[in-house]
Every structure is written in C-alpha cells, then in structure tokens.
Design a protein around this motif. Structure first.
Motif, PDB file in Angstrom:
ATOM      1  N   PHE A  76       2.788   9.859  55.631  1.00 45.33           N
ATOM      2  CA  PHE A  76       3.324   8.774  54.799  1.00 45.33           C
ATOM      3  C   PHE A  76       3.894   7.662  55.675  1.00 45.33           C
ATOM      4  O   PHE A  76       3.624   6.480  55.453  1.00 45.33           O
ATOM      5  N   THR A  79       1.073   5.850  57.430  1.00 45.48           N
ATOM      6  CA  THR A  79       0.223   5.037  56.546  1.00 45.48           C
ATOM      7  C   THR A  79       0.986   3.908  55.882  1.00 45.48           C
ATOM      8  O   THR A  79       0.479   2.788  55.746  1.00 45.48           O
ATOM      9  N   PHE A  80       2.228   4.193  55.453  1.00 44.89           N
ATOM     10  CA  PHE A  80       2.980   3.212  54.671  1.00 44.89           C
ATOM     11  C   PHE A  80       4.258   2.754  55.373  1.00 44.89           C
ATOM     12  O   PHE A  80       5.161   2.215  54.721  1.00 44.89           O
ATOM     13  N   VAL A  83       5.403  -0.750  54.720  1.00 44.60           N
ATOM     14  CA  VAL A  83       6.090  -1.010  53.450  1.00 44.60           C
ATOM     15  C   VAL A  83       7.599  -0.847  53.624  1.00 44.60           C
ATOM     16  O   VAL A  83       8.392  -1.657  53.120  1.00 44.60           O
ATOM     17  N   TRP A  87      10.323  -3.736  53.104  1.00 46.24           N
ATOM     18  CA  TRP A  87      11.396  -3.552  52.116  1.00 46.24           C
ATOM     19  C   TRP A  87      12.754  -3.767  52.776  1.00 46.24           C
ATOM     20  O   TRP A  87      13.630  -4.436  52.214  1.00 46.24           O
ATOM     21  N   ILE A 113       0.540  -4.741  59.628  1.00 50.77           N
ATOM     22  CA  ILE A 113      -0.542  -5.164  58.728  1.00 50.77           C
ATOM     23  C   ILE A 113      -1.640  -5.873  59.513  1.00 50.77           C
ATOM     24  O   ILE A 113      -2.835  -5.631  59.310  1.00 50.77           O
TER      25      ILE A 113
END
Length: 351
Positions: A76, A79-80, A83, A87, A113
């Motif tokens: 997680f 991959t994220f 994010v 945030w 990104i």
C-alpha cells in the motif's frame, strides 16, 4: 535444525549487546541505528526459524497472518505513498505558512507521480533509449540509496527519542527559532521552552539544585530583538527566576547555538565538566545532537512534541539537512551512479 536455531539466537544477542554498548558510549551516531536494524532483522530471522521448528498450527497461523499484514501495508505504501504525501501537503497548506520548506511533502508526492509516468513521457517525446538508460540508471541508484539512508536516519531519530537524561543537570540549552512579528515567541518555540521548564521543575521536585536555562538565538534582520531575549522573557513570565537564566544572543544556526552556548556556560561556572542537556523539538533532537558533538559539547537532547500533521514535513526537512552534513558521502554515491550509468550505456551498445 536445533543448531540453526542456536546460531540465529546468538546473532541477535550479539547485535543486542553491541547496540547497548554503542548507546551507552554515545547516542549521537548513525551506527547505532544500523546496529539496531541488524538486531531487528536477525531477531525476526531467529523468530522465523523458531516458528518453523515448533511447527504448531496456531503459531504458524499467527506468523502467516502477521506476514500478510506486513506485505499488504508495504504494498500500500509503495503503491499509494504519493497519496499520503499529497494529503499531508494539503493539511500543512491549510494550517501553516506557504513557504518552500513547508511544501516538501507536496514536491515529493508530485515527484513520485512524475517518476511513475516518466518512461511513458520519455517515449512520447522520442528521447533516445541510450539517454533514457543513462538517466534511468542514475535515478535508480538514488531511489535505492536515498530511501535506505532515510530509513536509517529515521531509525536513529526514533531511537534517540528514548533518551532520558537524569534530573541532575547544571544547564539546559534551549535552541531558538524565528519570532512572530520580530518579537513574539511562536507556539513551536514556546514548546521548546516549556519542555525545558518541565524538566527544570521535575529536577527541583526530586530534590536537586535547579539547572540554569541557557536561551540561545541571535537576532534576524527582520526581528526587533534577539530570539534569546524573547525566550528569556517568556520563561520569566512562566515563573522562572531571572537569575536562573542566561542568554546567548549571537548564534544564527544550530552549530553556533552549541558553540556559543558552550562559551556562555564556561564563563558562568567553575565546574570543569558541567552536566548539560539541550531542548528542542522532537524531530530536531538527533541532528542537533550531531552539532553538539561537532562543537565538542557533551550534551544530549530532550524533545518537545510536535503536531502530528507537521512531523512528516519537518522530518523530511531534517533529512535534507542531514544529507547536507553528509555531503561527501552523497557526492561520492552520485558520482558513482554517473560512472555506473556510463558503463551501462557502454555495455548496452556492445550488445
């Protein structure tokens, strides 16, 4: 199998004893974090061997479940992770000033990104494969080195938070930071002073002599008075006797905080080796301890709590500063990545 278990049992024991020795000798070293991770890895390996040896269904099920949870969390974050950075950047943007240093998590999120789409962008722009290979090699080396170095730094920082100086100190150096409107102590700086005052009061309750608070910080071009003076006034307003305070009003960075405060202490005491600690924010303690060591000041730090939303940004900022302190190593690895990229391109042309 029993010999294997015994072997893995001695290896983590070795790392444990080495870690305890290094912590006792000097808490202000990166090697402590490296040895601790050696203890962690070999300990988990020994535990895995033990689970296999026991071969109990319940124990096996717990071990498998723990491994699955760890893998899911790791995937997680991998991959994220961008994010989470974005945030955090949004939260910091809402609550803090819009300075470059407060936008680090935003830049990292956007950078992740970009790295994800970089191969597609390179192909769309028809960038030659050899140039892609050259740049890709350099980027890959840094993507392997920087996260590893950050993890080791983070390990050292977390371990340092368990530092518990005895309540027998002669001096507490309080490290300065910027003032609001050039004269008002902001919440971040106030937390450092409050942490020192808390230690001061606990030392008194334990029946020991009160330490002197050394407020360290010079006057910026946009400030109406030295930070040290504003900090002293804040502490006196909190009930600290003025005679228990000293000011060091010349320093403009953490190294000078340590160097100049050492001079102020030496001028104030007849003790050849007074007991000294320093107070700052928790994210800053480890790097500040490195500067104390650089200034030949035998002093460990105590950390004031920092808002959780601000910790990622502040920790990354500290890491960048650590890279600057270790610039020779960083330059060496960067130069090595360039040489590796050249070799990679050379051999790819041969094939």
């Amino acid at each position: 199998m029993s010999q294997t278990v015994d072997y893995f049992g001695f290896v983590p024991l070795f790392f444990l004893l080495l870690f305890v020795f290094l912590q006792w000798q000097d808490k202000r070293r990166f090697i402590n974090g490296i040895v601790f991770n050696g203890l962690l890895v070999t300990g988990l390996m020994a535990l895995a061997v033990l689970v296999i040896r026991i071969n109990n269904q319940i124990v096996n099920a717990i071990a498998i479940a723990a491994m699955i949870v760890f893998v899911i969390i790791a995937l997680f974050l991998y991959t994220f992770g961008f994010v989470l950075f974005l945030w955090n950047a949004y939260v910091v943007w809402q609550k803090e000033s819009h300075t470059f240093s407060n936008m680090l998590t935003l830049f990292i999120g956007l950078g992740l990104i970009f790295l994800f789409f970089a191969p597609s962008i390179a192909n769309a722009l028809h960038i030659p494969k050899l140039i892609q290979l050259f740049i890709g090699t350099i980027v890959t080396v840094h993507l392997l080195y920087l996260p590893l170095f950050f993890y080791l730094y983070l390990s050292s920082l977390i371990i340092y938070q368990f530092n518990r100086p005895r309540y027998q100190q002669d001096y507490i150096i309080v490290l300065g930071s910027g003032l609001i409107n050039g004269e008002i102590v902001p919440p971040l700086l106030a937390s450092r002073i409050d942490r020192a005052i808390k230690f001061y009061q606990r030392q008194l309750k334990k029946g020991h002599a009160a330490p002197k608070l050394v407020f360290s910080g010079g006057q910026g071009s946009d400030e109406k008075l030295p930070e040290a003076v504003a900090m002293q006034r804040y502490a006196i307003a909190q009930g600290i006797p003025v005679e228990q305070t000293l000011v060091e009003p010349k320093s403009v960075n953490t190294l000078q905080n340590m160097q100049f405060s050492k001079q102020v202490i030496a001028a104030d005491t007849d003790k050849p080796n007074p007991k000294v600690i320093f107070s700052t924010n928790n994210y800053h303690t480890f790097r500040a301890s490195l500067f104390a060591k650089q200034a030949a000041l035998q002093a460990d730090g105590i950390g004031a709590k920092t808002s959780k939303y601000f910790l990622p940004n502040a920790t990354i900022r500290e890491f960048i500063a650590i890279l600057a302190m270790k610039k020779r190593l960083f330059i060496f690895i960067s130069a090595g990545s360039v040489l590796l990229a050249i070799a990679n391109v050379f051999f790819s042309r041969l094939h």
